[in-house]
Design a protein around this motif. Structure first.
Motif: not given
Length: 194
Positions: A101-110, A140-142, A150-154, A157-165
């Protein structure tokens, strides 16, 4: 001349609907039908870029678009959590989940910083183009692109909601991209359909 890049968030998948980590899931039928109604919302003569995941490919198909699959636009790898329900991850991997949630990777992830760097490099390489562009990618990519621009901290990332479509629009001056809208929803209904 100003370059335009439309970022279309792929449609909802069953992983979204059932609160699971993504595992290259198919598009939901509702999203497929909604995307079909959006045909015509893309800038004419756009160069089309696609994330390699099934949902992005199916979203493009429903929009009536064909494009080039680009690995740099892939959804972040979820590693061992791919396909797992979020509640199960919280219960079994609580500390790792909070790091994620703080920007780290899932185990084995990115991690988010890696995603921001990867997508930022792709954006930098596409800013010089003058042809309108469209990329169909995950939320997640968006989000990574937005915080990178924006040069925002990682942690943002969890504070931005992007709706499907939804559509996020960037404009470029040949040197850098500028965010002009986030989360727009446009439907182009065929004449006489309402």
């Amino acid at each position: 001349m100003v370059a335009v890049l439309q970022l279309i968030c792929q449609g909802e998948t069953l992983a979204n609907r059932h609160s699971r980590f993504p595992a290259d899931d198919a598009l939901s039928e509702t999203s497929r039908l909604t995307a079909q109604q959006m045909q015509g919302c893309i800038e004419p003569a756009s160069q089309i870029w696609l994330a390699p995941e099934l949902a992005a490919q199916q979203t493009a198909l429903a929009l009536g678009l064909a494009g080039r699959s680009v690995q740099a636009l892939a959804e972040p790898a979820c590693g061992l959590w791919a396909g797992m329900p979020i509640k199960e991850v919280i219960t079994q991997h609580g500390e790792d989940f909070h790091r994620w949630l703080a920007g780290g990777a899932a185990p084995g992830g990115e991690d988010v910083a890696q995603l921001v760097a990867r997508t930022g490099a792709w954006l930098s390489g596409s800013v010089a183009g003058r042809q309108p562009q469209c990329a169909i990618v995950s939320a997640a990519v968006i989000r990574a692109m937005v915080i990178g621009l924006l040069g925002a901290p990682v942690s943002a990332f969890q504070l931005i909601d992007i709706a499907p479509l939804s559509i996020t629009t960037l404009r470029g001056d040949g040197k850098r991209w500028h965010i002009t809208s986030i989360n727009s929803v446009r439907f182009a209904f065929p004449e006489g359909s309402l």
